[in-house]
Design an enzyme around this catalytic site. Structure first.
Site, PDB file in Angstrom:
ATOM      1  CB  THR A 298      13.845 -63.779 -41.607  1.00 66.76           C
ATOM      2  OG1 THR A 298      14.009 -64.673 -42.714  1.00 66.76           O
ATOM      3  CG2 THR A 298      12.583 -62.983 -41.761  1.00 66.76           C
ATOM      4  CG  ASP A 299      18.558 -66.031 -37.538  1.00 64.87           C
ATOM      5  OD1 ASP A 299      18.830 -66.944 -38.342  1.00 64.87           O
ATOM      6  OD2 ASP A 299      19.157 -65.887 -36.458  1.00 64.87           O
ATOM      7  CE1 TYR A 300      18.893 -68.189 -43.194  1.00 58.51           C
ATOM      8  CE2 TYR A 300      18.395 -70.438 -43.848  1.00 58.51           C
ATOM      9  CZ  TYR A 300      18.959 -69.207 -44.120  1.00 58.51           C
ATOM     10  OH  TYR A 300      19.582 -68.995 -45.315  1.00 58.51           O
ATOM     11  N   GLY A 301      13.593 -68.641 -39.848  1.00 51.68           N
ATOM     12  CA  GLY A 301      12.369 -68.906 -39.112  1.00 51.68           C
ATOM     13  C   GLY A 301      12.014 -67.788 -38.148  1.00 51.68           C
TER      14      GLY A 301
END
Ligand code: BGC
Length: 754
Positions: A298-301
C-alpha cells in the site's frame, strides 16, 4: 540548503502518534518479534536455505512451515516512525520471523534519494526524464539504491510513473512527464539502476494518481486532507482506452521490461474502486495479464477495507498492518470470508520476492552510511543534472557565456542561493549542497559575482545593469499533498516576490540575461519574448551550482528535452475550464479528455504551446536525414518487432553535442468513437557526436507502436489504414516522414506492414 523545512515530517509525526495509539490495540508483527537478517541458516534444518532451489520452491518450503497466525503477521508492516525521515530509521519495516530465519524487510523512500537522515539529493525525476536517456535514469537509480542499501534497506519506494495529466499536480516533479512511452523507458532505466544494486524497486502509485487535490492541506492533518479532489479519496472516472493507452503503459513496462519487484497501490479510487482493493487493476491486469510475480504493497494508509483488499490483490499493508491488522484478518479467515489460499498467495508472493532478490542469503542487516562515497555521488548528481537541463531559448547564441568576456556577472533571484525541492516523501535532506550562487562564485571567483536576492525588482535591475551579464534564478513551489493553484512561478509563494516581474525587470536592464528556472514542472513564461536565454533546471538536486556553472560556460551541454508541454496560457491545458475534469466536483474527477493528454491535446486542438514536448536546444546543430522505414527482420513472423526507422544524424555545428531524435506515429482512426492523436511518441535515441561527425541511427517499432486499445474487443488492435511515421526534434518540429500501410493502399512510397 533546501527549502520547505520539515513541513511533511511534522504532519506525518502527528498522524503517526494518532496511529500508534490506535495501532497499539492490535498485535503488530509476529509473536517472537523482529529480528535482523542474517545468512539463511543450516540447509538440513531449513531446506529453503538451499540456494540451488528456485525462489518459488524455497517460498513454498517456508510457507509449509508457517502457522496461520505467522502468515497473517507477515501481511502487515510494523513500524511507522521512520516516515519522518530520521537517521537510523526506515520509511517502512515489516518484521520477519526468527523461528524460521525470515529476515525483517526494510523500506525507504524514494525517487529523489533516501529519506533516512542525510543522503545525496538527486535531480528530480522530471529532470531525469528530460535527459531522454534510460542510461541516465539508470545511473540515478543506482546512486539512490547504493545509499539505501548502505543505510540497511531492501526496497526503494521508486520510481513514480504517474502521468502528468496537469502541471498543477503537486507531485509533477516526482514523475516523468506527460508521455506514457517516455515515462515507461525512464521508469525501466531507474528500476534497472535500483535492482542492479541488489535492491528491490517499487513502482508507484498504481494507478491513475494524477493529482493531490486543489488547495492546501490543513497543517497538522494527514497530508492531502481538506482539499477538493483530494488524492486520498478522489474517484478518477476514465475509460478503459485512456487507462490502457495513457495511464498504465509505464507500469506495464516496469513489470514486463523492468522486472520490478514490488508495486505500490495508490490512495485514490479508479472508476469507483480504491486502488488497493481494485480487482481489475491488481488481479486482472497486473497479476494475470502482465504476469507480475512480486508483491503489491500500500501507499501509506491507502488500504481502506480489510476484506476487499485481501480478496482483490493487496499483498502487504505497510502502514503498519493497520488494515491488515491480525485481529481483523483472523476474523475474516475464521468466518470464511477470506480463504487460506488467498492468505497463502499473498505470503508466497512476499517470500518469493525475498528469495528472488537474495534477501534470505544476504549478509546481516547493516545501517552504516559511512560506506557511502559522498564525493562520487555528489559529482554524479551534477552530471545527471546537466543531462536534464533544458535550454528552452538561446537567442543570438548568448549561451554558452565566454568566461573571458565576463568581468562581472549578476546573479539574482530568490532561488539563486537555494536549491528547490518538492515537499513530501521526496524531500531529501542533502549530504552536501552547492547552490547556483555558490557554483558561480566558485567558477568566477567571488569578487566577479554581484548577488541580489531579487526581493526588490528595481534594485535587482540596477545590479544587473552594472554587470556584463545577468543570471536570474527563480523557482516555483510544489509539494506532495497539495496541487498548485495556478501553473505559474508565483503560485503558493509566501515571500511576496513576483518572479515573472523580476525576470522582466532584469531582462529590461541587462540585454545579456539568462533566466534559470528551478520549477518542478512546466510554468507559464509570459516574459519569454523579452529574455534572450531560458534554461530549465527543474528541481535540480544538491549539486545544481556545479552543473549550472558548467552548462552556462559551456563545459557541458544542456542535455535535456521537455517531458511535458509548456503551455502559452493556463486556459490551453487539457483540463482547463471544466471543474469536473479537474480538480473534480464532490470528489469525482472525470477524465473527459480521454487519450488527449499533454501534446496529444495541443496537437489535436492545434494549440501552439510556449515550448513543445520534446523541445530543447544544445550548443551545436544537427541534421537528420530522411527516415527510411523497413520491415523488421523476422517482422510479420513470431517476433513483436514490426519495423525499423533508420536515418543519419550529423552534427553540423562547431562543437560536440547530443541530439535527441524522436519518432512519432500518427495512426488512422478505426472509427468515430476512437479519435487518434495526430502523433504519439514511439521511440527516441540520444546520440553524442563530435563536430562534423555523423551516425546512422535505427529505432525499432514493435506491434504496440501501431496499436490502439479496442474497448469492445478488450484488447490491443492494429487499425486498418495508413500510418505516418515522423522523425522529429520535438513534437512540433518534424524533420521527415515515412508511410506504413496496414491492410490498406497508402500509395507507392508506403511500406506494407500487412
Ligand atoms: C507517498 C508515497 C511514499 C510514502 C512513504 C506517501 O505519502 O504517497 O509516495 O512512498 O508516503 O513516505
Amino acid at each position: 540548503m533546501s527549502d520547505d523545512p520539515a513541513r511533511r515530517p511534522v504532519r506525518l509525526a502527528l498522524g503517526a502518534v494518532v496511529l500508534m495509539l490506535t495501532a497499539s490495540l492490535f498485535t503488530l508483527g509476529p509473536a517472537d518479534g523482529a529480528q535482523t537478517a542474517g545468512v539463511c541458516g543450516d540447509v538440513r534444518e531449513r531446506p529453503w536455505c538451499d540456494t540451488r532451489l528456485s525462489a518459488d520452491k524455497r517460498a513454498g518450503l517456508v510457507l509449509a512451515r508457517l502457522t496461520l497466525d505467522e502468515k497473517i503477521a507477515l501481511l502487515g508492516g510494523d513500524e511507522l516512525s521512520g516516515v519522518a525521515g530520521g537517521e537510523g530509521t526506515h520509511t517502512g519495516t515489516s518484521n520477519g520471523l526468527a523461528r524460521l530465519g525470515i529476515p525483517t524487510l526494510y523500506f525507504s523512500d524514494g525517487p529523489v534519494g533516501t529519506r533516512q537522515g542525510k543522503a545525496t539529493q538527486m535531480p528530480s525525476p522530471m529532470a531525469v526524464a528530460s535527459s531522454f536517456s534510460p542510461t541516465t535514469s539508470r545511473a540515478a537509480g543506482a546512486v539512490i539504491a547504493d545509499e539505501a542499501r548502505k543505510k540497511g534497506n531492501h526496497v526503494v519506494f521508486a520510481p513514480g510513473v504517474n502521468i502528468g495529466r496537469t502541471p498543477l499536480n503537486g507531485r509533477t516533479f516526482e514523475y516523468y512527464g506527460e508521455d506514457p512511452y517516455l515515462a515507461g523507458r525512464m521508469g525501466v532505466g531507474f528500476i534497472r539502476g535500483i535492482q542492479s544494486q541488489g535492491l528491490i524497486a517499487n513502482v508507484k502509485h498504481y494507478a491513475v494518481n494524477n493529482q493531490e487535490g486543489e488547495g492546501y492541506a490543513v497543517p497538522g492533518s494527514p497530508i492531502g486532507a481538506g482539499v477538493e479532489g483530494n488524492r486520498l479519496f478522489v474517484n478518477a472516472i476514465l475509460g478503459e482506452r485512456a487507462l490502457r493507452e495513457i495511464y498504465l503503459p509505464a507500469f506495464e513496462a516496469a513489470v514486463k521490461d523492468g522486472g520490478v519487484g514490488t508495486v505500490m497501490c495508490s490512495y485514490n479510487r479508479i472508476n469507483g474502486t480504491y486502488g488497493c482493493e481494485n480487482e481489475h487493476l491488481l488481479v486482472d491486469i497486473l497479476k494475470r495479464e502482465w504476469g507480475f510475480r512480486g508483491f503489491v504493497l500500500t501507499d501509506y494508509g491507502a488500504a481502506k477495507n480489510t476484506l476487499n483488499s485481501l480478496n482483490n490483490g493487496l499483498d502487504l499493508d505497510i502502514w503498519p498492518g493497520f488494515v491488515y491488522n491480525p485481529v481483523a484478518v483472523r476474523a475474516l479467515v475464521a468466518t470464511s470470508q477470506v480463504s487460506t489460499d488467498t492468505i497463502d498467495d499473498h505470503v508466497r508472493r512476499i517470500l518469493r520476492t525475498m528469495f528472488a532478490y537474495g534477501i534470505f542469503d544476504a549478509p546481516a542487516f547493516r545501517d552504516d552510511a559511512s560506506r557511502i562515497d559522498v564525493a562520487a555521488h555528489h559529482a554524479r548528481a551534477a552530471a545527471i543534472e546537466a543531462q536534464g537541463m533544458v535550454l528552452l531559448k538561446n537567442s543570438g547564441s548568448l549561451l554558452p557565456l565566454r568566461q573571458r568576456r565576463i568581468r562581472t556577472l549578476a546573479v539574482i533571484g530568490p532561488e539563486a542561493d537555494l536549491i528547490r525541492t518538492g515537499g513530501g516523501s521526496s524531500d531529501v535532506n542533502p549530504l552536501r549542497s552547492v547552490t547556483p550562487l555558490e557554483g558561480l562564485r566558485t567558477r568566477l571567483g567571488a569578487s566577479r559575482v554581484l548577488y541580489d536576492d531579487g526581493s526588490d525588482a528595481a534594485r535587482a535591475a540596477a545590479v544587473a545593469r552594472r554587470a556584463d551579464a545577468a543570471v536570474v534564478v527563480v523557482g516555483d513551489k510544489m509539494t506532495e499533498g497539495a496541487d498548485k493553484m495556478a501553473p505559474t512561478l508565483n503560485a503558493g509563494q509566501m515571500d511576496g516576490i513576483d518572479r515573472d516581474a523580476l525576470i522582466a525587470a532584469v531582462a529590461a536592464a541587462q540585454p545579456r540575461t539568462v533566466a534559470v528556472l528551478q520549477s518542478g514542472g512546466p510554468v507559464l513564461t509570459p516574459w519569454r519574448s523579452r529574455v534572450p536565454a531560458i534554461l530549465e533546471a527543474w528541481y535540480p538536486g544538491q549539486n545544481v551550482g556545479t552543473a549550472l556553472a558548467r552548462v552556462l560556460f559551456g563545459d557541458a551541454e544542456p542535455g535535456g528535452r521537455l517531458p511535458m508541454t509548456f503551455p502559452d496560457r493556463a486556459a490551453d491545458l487539457p483540463t482547463a475550464g471544466d471543474r469536473a475534469a479537474y480538480p473534480g466536483i464532490a470528489g469525482t474527477v472525470r477524465y473527459r479528455e480521454g487519450v488527449m493528454v499533454g501534446y496529444r491535446h495541443f496537437d489535436e486542438r492545434r494549440i501552439r504551446p510556449a515550448y513543445a514536448f520534446g523541445h530543447g536546444l544544445g550548443y551545436t546543430t544537427f541534421r537528420f536525414s530522411r527516415p527510411v522505414l523497413r520491415r523488421a527482420s523476422g517482422g510479420g513472423g513470431g517476433g513483436d518487432q514490426l519495423a525499423t526507422v533508420s536515418f543519419r544524424v550529423t552534427n553540423t555545428g562547431k562543437r560536440a553535442g547530443t541530439a535527441v531524435p524522436q519518432v512519432y506515429v500518427g495512426m488512422p482512426s478505426p472509427g468515430r468513437d476512437t479519435p487518434q492523436p495526430p502523433k504519439q511518441l514511439k521511440g527516441f535515441d540520444k546520440v553524442r557526436l563530435a563536430a562534423g561527425a555523423s551516425q546512422l541511427v535505427t529505432i525499432d517499432l514493435d506491434r504496440r507502436s501501431f496499436s490502439y486499445w479496442d474497448t469492445a474487443a478488450d484488447g490491443w488492435r492494429v487499425a486498418r489504414g495508413c500510418y505516418d511515421v515522423m522523425l522529429a526534434r520535438s513534437s512540433r518540429d518534424v524533420t521527415g516522414r515515412a508511410r506504413a500501410a496496414w491492410s490498406a493502399d497508402c500509395g507507392p512510397g508506403a511500406l506494407t506492414l500487412r
